[in-house]
Write a protein that holds these residues in place. Structure first.
Motif, PDB file in Angstrom:
ATOM      1  N   ARG A   1       0.988  -1.243  -0.141  1.00  0.00           N
ATOM      2  CA  ARG A   1       0.042  -0.140  -0.310  1.00  0.00           C
ATOM      3  C   ARG A   1       1.032   0.969  -0.009  1.00  0.00           C
ATOM      4  O   ARG A   1       0.781   2.109   0.931  1.00  0.00           O
ATOM      5  CB  ARG A   1      -0.866  -0.033   1.412  1.00  0.00           C
ATOM      6  CG  ARG A   1      -1.935  -1.236   1.133  1.00  0.00           C
ATOM      7  CD  ARG A   1      -2.798  -0.734  -0.040  1.00  0.00           C
ATOM      8  NE  ARG A   1      -4.077  -2.166   0.001  1.00  0.00           N
ATOM      9  CZ  ARG A   1      -3.890  -2.780  -0.925  1.00  0.00           C
ATOM     10  NH1 ARG A   1      -3.140  -3.276  -1.881  1.00  0.00           N
ATOM     11  NH2 ARG A   1      -4.634  -3.797  -0.318  1.00  0.00           N
ATOM     12  N   GLY A  35     -10.442  -2.716  -7.297  1.00  0.00           N
ATOM     13  CA  GLY A  35      -8.449  -2.432  -7.498  1.00  0.00           C
ATOM     14  C   GLY A  35      -8.039  -3.713  -8.609  1.00  0.00           C
ATOM     15  O   GLY A  35      -8.865  -4.646  -8.345  1.00  0.00           O
ATOM     16  N   ASP A  36      -7.349  -3.680  -8.963  1.00  0.00           N
ATOM     17  CA  ASP A  36      -7.007  -4.861 -10.285  1.00  0.00           C
ATOM     18  C   ASP A  36      -5.393  -5.316  -9.910  1.00  0.00           C
ATOM     19  O   ASP A  36      -4.878  -4.246  -9.943  1.00  0.00           O
ATOM     20  CB  ASP A  36      -7.466  -4.496 -11.578  1.00  0.00           C
ATOM     21  CG  ASP A  36      -6.772  -5.312 -12.955  1.00  0.00           C
ATOM     22  OD1 ASP A  36      -6.168  -5.918 -11.794  1.00  0.00           O
ATOM     23  OD2 ASP A  36      -7.784  -5.341 -13.461  1.00  0.00           O
ATOM     24  N   THR A  37      -4.703  -6.328  -9.355  1.00  0.00           N
ATOM     25  CA  THR A  37      -4.187  -6.653  -9.381  1.00  0.00           C
ATOM     26  C   THR A  37      -2.580  -6.472 -10.241  1.00  0.00           C
ATOM     27  O   THR A  37      -1.349  -6.339 -10.516  1.00  0.00           O
ATOM     28  CB  THR A  37      -3.534  -8.169  -8.756  1.00  0.00           C
ATOM     29  OG1 THR A  37      -4.182  -8.919  -9.570  1.00  0.00           O
ATOM     30  CG2 THR A  37      -4.529  -8.361  -7.513  1.00  0.00           C
ATOM     31  N   ASN A  53      -1.328  -0.743  -7.942  1.00  0.00           N
ATOM     32  CA  ASN A  53      -1.839   0.141  -6.516  1.00  0.00           C
ATOM     33  C   ASN A  53      -2.778   0.979  -7.405  1.00  0.00           C
ATOM     34  O   ASN A  53      -3.421   2.213  -6.457  1.00  0.00           O
ATOM     35  CB  ASN A  53      -0.459   1.283  -6.750  1.00  0.00           C
ATOM     36  CG  ASN A  53       0.283   0.237  -5.247  1.00  0.00           C
ATOM     37  OD1 ASN A  53      -0.418  -0.763  -4.765  1.00  0.00           O
ATOM     38  ND2 ASN A  53       1.707   1.312  -5.159  1.00  0.00           N
ATOM     39  N   PHE A  75      -6.483   2.026  -9.311  1.00  0.00           N
ATOM     40  CA  PHE A  75      -7.377   1.214  -8.906  1.00  0.00           C
ATOM     41  C   PHE A  75      -8.414   2.362  -9.966  1.00  0.00           C
ATOM     42  O   PHE A  75      -8.183   3.569 -10.177  1.00  0.00           O
ATOM     43  CB  PHE A  75      -8.072   0.954  -7.773  1.00  0.00           C
ATOM     44  CG  PHE A  75      -7.708   2.616  -6.780  1.00  0.00           C
ATOM     45  CD1 PHE A  75      -9.172   3.579  -6.481  1.00  0.00           C
ATOM     46  CD2 PHE A  75      -6.351   3.244  -6.172  1.00  0.00           C
ATOM     47  CE1 PHE A  75      -8.494   5.118  -6.303  1.00  0.00           C
ATOM     48  CE2 PHE A  75      -6.083   4.174  -5.585  1.00  0.00           C
ATOM     49  CZ  PHE A  75      -6.864   5.069  -5.343  1.00  0.00           C
ATOM     50  N   TYR A 100      -8.831  -8.855  -8.627  1.00  0.00           N
ATOM     51  CA  TYR A 100      -9.957  -7.914  -7.808  1.00  0.00           C
ATOM     52  C   TYR A 100     -10.082  -7.403  -6.545  1.00  0.00           C
ATOM     53  O   TYR A 100     -10.417  -8.823  -5.880  1.00  0.00           O
ATOM     54  CB  TYR A 100     -11.229  -7.358  -8.127  1.00  0.00           C
ATOM     55  CG  TYR A 100     -11.131  -7.037 -10.147  1.00  0.00           C
ATOM     56  CD1 TYR A 100     -10.805  -6.144 -10.837  1.00  0.00           C
ATOM     57  CD2 TYR A 100     -11.547  -8.594 -11.313  1.00  0.00           C
ATOM     58  CE1 TYR A 100     -10.982  -6.102 -11.622  1.00  0.00           C
ATOM     59  CE2 TYR A 100     -11.442  -8.304 -11.889  1.00  0.00           C
ATOM     60  CZ  TYR A 100     -11.118  -7.186 -12.899  1.00  0.00           C
ATOM     61  OH  TYR A 100     -11.586  -7.222 -14.191  1.00  0.00           O
ATOM     62  N   SER A 116     -12.192  -1.842  -1.995  1.00  0.00           N
ATOM     63  CA  SER A 116     -11.671  -1.104  -0.443  1.00  0.00           C
ATOM     64  C   SER A 116     -12.759  -0.362  -0.915  1.00  0.00           C
ATOM     65  O   SER A 116     -13.533   0.530  -1.662  1.00  0.00           O
ATOM     66  CB  SER A 116     -10.603   0.350  -0.204  1.00  0.00           C
ATOM     67  OG  SER A 116      -9.468  -0.896  -0.672  1.00  0.00           O
ATOM     68  N   TRP A 129     -11.438  -3.665   4.042  1.00  0.00           N
ATOM     69  CA  TRP A 129     -11.152  -3.854   2.706  1.00  0.00           C
ATOM     70  C   TRP A 129     -11.423  -6.118   2.432  1.00  0.00           C
ATOM     71  O   TRP A 129     -11.651  -6.362   3.394  1.00  0.00           O
ATOM     72  CB  TRP A 129      -9.783  -3.991   2.924  1.00  0.00           C
ATOM     73  CG  TRP A 129      -8.668  -4.634   1.463  1.00  0.00           C
ATOM     74  CD1 TRP A 129      -8.799  -4.089  -0.101  1.00  0.00           C
ATOM     75  CD2 TRP A 129      -8.093  -6.203   1.566  1.00  0.00           C
ATOM     76  NE1 TRP A 129      -8.003  -4.255  -0.720  1.00  0.00           N
ATOM     77  CE2 TRP A 129      -7.744  -5.895  -0.385  1.00  0.00           C
ATOM     78  CE3 TRP A 129      -8.251  -7.057   1.833  1.00  0.00           C
ATOM     79  CZ2 TRP A 129      -7.326  -6.736  -0.666  1.00  0.00           C
ATOM     80  CZ3 TRP A 129      -7.624  -8.228   1.777  1.00  0.00           C
ATOM     81  CH2 TRP A 129      -6.951  -8.740   0.648  1.00  0.00           C
ATOM     82  N   ARG A 184      -6.774   0.554   0.649  1.00  0.00           N
ATOM     83  CA  ARG A 184      -6.019   1.328  -0.406  1.00  0.00           C
ATOM     84  C   ARG A 184      -5.994   2.397  -0.395  1.00  0.00           C
ATOM     85  O   ARG A 184      -7.169   3.213   0.249  1.00  0.00           O
ATOM     86  CB  ARG A 184      -7.154   1.076  -2.095  1.00  0.00           C
ATOM     87  CG  ARG A 184      -6.657  -0.318  -2.265  1.00  0.00           C
ATOM     88  CD  ARG A 184      -7.027  -0.845  -4.197  1.00  0.00           C
ATOM     89  NE  ARG A 184      -6.240  -2.508  -4.582  1.00  0.00           N
ATOM     90  CZ  ARG A 184      -5.333  -2.737  -5.599  1.00  0.00           C
ATOM     91  NH1 ARG A 184      -4.379  -1.525  -5.786  1.00  0.00           N
ATOM     92  NH2 ARG A 184      -4.821  -3.527  -5.470  1.00  0.00           N
TER      93      ARG A 184
END
Length: 501
Positions: A258, A344-346, A350, A352, A403, A406, A439, A470
Motif C-alpha cells: 500500500r 483494485g486490479d492486481t 496500485n 484502482f 480484484y 476498498s 477491504w 487502498r
C-alpha cells in the motif's frame, strides 16, 4: 577451496539440528567395540578419519540416495564402497557393498554425534542491516538513521508486480518483515524442513534464490547437497521446504504494498492466503490483510566474489486456459451515507477505479475472470560436480483473483452555520471526510459467479480491517458532488425565511 564448497558455505540449507557454513563435523562411536572416528560432511564429500589417523574420502553420488530421500549417497571408487549418510544427521550410517550393478546395504554400528562447529571465516558477514538501510520510511521506527551500507533493496519484486515485459533474472535475496512491535525479522530455514523467522544476529541461513516463474509468480529456493528445495505448503497453513517440483503450492504471486517498497507473497494454490510472520519466529499462510507481518522487503544478499549460482532459467512460457466470460456484479450500498468504492486490479499494481454509490443505490461492474494457466519452465540446475542439468517444469496454476474492493464512507465532518444573520448564505460550509470501512478481495475464476450481488458496505464492515484499504486522496473531497442528500435538505433550510436567533 573448490567452488562447490564455496556454494555450500553460502547457500546449503543443512538439514541438521546445528546450522553451519561450509561443512559439519561429527563423532562416530561404537562403545561396544571401543571404536571412535570422526566424519566431516559437505555437499561434495564425506571424509572419515579413524582413531589411527587414516583417512577415507567418499565423493557425493546422488545415484546412491535412498528412494525416500532420507539417506544421501557417497562413494569411494578405490574401495568400491558406498556410505549413506542420514539426512537427520543422527543415528547410524548405511554401508553399501557394490555387487555388479546392485548394492547391498548394512547398518553401521557407529553412532553419529555432532562435534563443535568450525565456521568458514571467509563467509562472515552481517545478517541484517539497520532499518534505515532497507526499510521504507513509513515502516521504520523512530531510531536515528544509521550510516549507509553496501546492502540495498532489490527491484526484482517491483518489476514482477508491475508485470514488466522484460525477462527478470533470478536474484539472491534476503526477505525482511516487521512484527507488531515494529522489529525486523528475516525469513530463514533451520536444520530440518521447517521454516522460521529470525532476528538480526541469529545464527541462521537466510539467503534465498528468488527465481521468477512467469505470470507474476516466483519460487523461493535453496540448495542442499546437490538438490534444489523450495518454500511451499502442504495444507494451506503451515510452511515447509520441499524438493523442487511441478506444484503450484511452491509458486508465490508478488503483490505491491500500500504505497510502500514492501511486497505481499500470495500462494498460487491457495489464492487469498499469503506468507505471514506471526511473531516469535512463527511463519504461516494467513488470509491477506496487508498488515506489516505480511509485507516483505527484498534485500540483495551479499555474496563472496567466486559465488556460483545453482539455478538458471532457459525459457519461460505461460499457456492460458480457455477464457471465461466477464462477470457482471452489482455493488449495492445499504448504508445511510454515500460510499466510495475503490476497485483494485492486481494487474495494475496500485492503480484502482473509484466508484461512488449513493445510499440505497447500486452500480454494476464488469469483471474479468482468470481461467487459470499452465507455466512451462525450462531450467538448468548445477550439480555438485559442476555440471548443468537441464529440466522442464510444467506447473498447472489455479485461477487467480484479480480484484479487491476498498470501501470508504463519505462521512459528514462539520457544517458551518451563520447564526448572526449577516451572511447571505446561512449554510456557509459543509465538510466531508473519507472514512475507511474495510477491504476485501473478490474470488477469481469460476468462483466469481457470472452474475451476482455484493452488499459492499456490509462486506467491508464485517472484514473489520479499515487499515487495509487502498489509499484515497482526501483532496477529492474538496469539491463534493452537488446532489448529496444531506445537501438537498440543507438547501431547503437555506431557502427558508431567515430569522435571528
Amino acid at each position: 577451496m573448490h567452488k562447490p564448497l564455496v556454494l555450500c558455505a553460502l547457500l546449503a540449507m543443512a538439514l541438521c539440528p546445528a546450522l553451519v557454513k561450509g561443512q559439519q563435523a561429527f563423532e562416530l562411536t561404537a562403545p561396544q567395540l571401543g571404536a571412535r572416528s570422526e566424519a566431516v560432511v559437505s555437499d561434495e564429500r564425506l571424509q572419515v578419519t579413524s582413531a589411527t589417523g587414516s583417512v577415507s574420502t567418499y565423493r557425493r553420488e546422488p545415484r546412491f540416495d535412498s528412494n525416500d530421500g532420507a539417506w544421501l549417497g557417497y562413494y569411494d571408487r578405490a574401495a568400491n564402497q558406498v556410505l549413506r549418510w542420514p539426512l537427520a544427521n543422527s543415528g547410524n550410517m548405511q554401508i553399501g557393498s557394490v555387487r555388479g550393478t546392485a548394492v547391498e546395504y548394512r547398518t553401521s554400528q557407529m553412532t553419529i554425534r555432532p562435534l563443535a562447529l568450525q565456521p568458514d571465516r571467509g563467509v562472515q558477514r552481517p545478517l541484517l542491516p539497520s532499518q534505515s538501510e532497507v526499510l521504507p520510511p513509513a515502516m521504520r521506527d523512530n531510531r536515528p538513521e544509521g550510516p549507509p551500507a553496501n546492502l540495498r533493496r532489490s527491484d526484482l519484486f517491483d518489476s514482477i508486480s508491475r508485470r514488466q515485459p522484460e525477462e527478470q533474472a533470478a536474484e539472491m535475496l534476503q526477505l525482511v518483515a516487521l512484527d507488531q512491535g515494529n522489529a525486523p525479522w528475516l525469513l530463514a530455514r533451520d536444520g530440518g524442513s521447517e521454516l522460521r523467522a529470525v532476528q538480526a544476529g541469529a545464527d541462521s541461513q537466510n539467503d534465498w534464490w528468488v527465481a521468477p516463474a512467469g505470470a507474476g509468480y516466483v519460487r523461493l529456493e535453496t540448495y542442499n547437497r546437490g538438490r534444489v528445495q523450495a518454500v511451499g505448503t502442504s495444507d494451506g497453513r503451515s510452511l515447509l521446504l520441499q524438493p523442487l517440483s511441478q506444484d503450484a503450492r511452491q509458486l508465490w504471486k508478488v503483490h505491491g504494498g500500500r504505497g510502500q517498497q514492501s511486497y505481499l507473497l500470495e500462494n498460487a494454490f491457495y489464492p487469498g492466503r499469503c506468507l505471514t510472520h506471526l511473531g516469535n519466529g512463527q511463519l504461516v499462510l494467513q488470509s491477506i490483510n496487508f498488515g506489516a507481518p505480511q509485507m516483505w522487503v527484498p534485500i540483495i544478499a551479499p555474496v563472496v566474489p567466486n559465488f556460483d549460482p545453482f539455478w538458471r532459467s532457459v525459457s519461460r512460457e505461460v499457456h492460458v486456459n480457455t477464457g471465461l466470460p466477464p462477470a457482471q456484479i452489482e455493488l449495492v450500498n445499504s448504508h445511510r451515507y454515500a460510499l466510495l468504492v475503490l476497485l483494485g486490479d492486481t494487474r495494475l499494481g496500485n492503480a484502482f477505479e473509484t466508484i461512488r454509490i449513493e445510499p440505497n443505490s447500486s452500480a454494476v461492474v464488469s469483471l474479468d475472470r482468470d481461467p487459470g494457466a499452465t507455466i512451462v519452465e525450462t531450467v538448468e540446475i548445477r550439480s555438485t560436480l559442476g555440471v548443468w542439468d537441464r529440466q522442464q517444469l510444467v506447473t498447472a496454476v489455479p485461477a487467480g483473483a484479480y480484484y479487491d474492493i476498498s470501501v470508504y464512507e463519505e462521512h459528514l465532518q462539520s457544517i458551518a452555520i451563520d447564526r448572526t444573520g449577516k451572511s447571505p448564505n446561512p449554510i456557509e460550509d459543509i465538510n466531508y471526510v473519507p472514512k475507511s470501512v474495510g477491504w476485501f478481495p473478490l474470488p477469481g475464476g469460476a468462483e466469481l459467479p457470472s452474475r451476482g450481488t455484493i452488499d459492499v458496505y456490509q462486506r467491508g464492515k464485517s472484514a473489520n480491517n479499515p487499515g487495509a484499504v487502498r489509499r484515497l486522496d482526501p483532496k477529492q473531497f474538496d469539491d463534493p458532488p452537488a446532489e448529496r442528500p444531506i445537501e438537498s435538505i440543507l438547501r431547503e433550510f437555506q431557502s427558508a425565511p431567515r430569522r435571528s436567533f
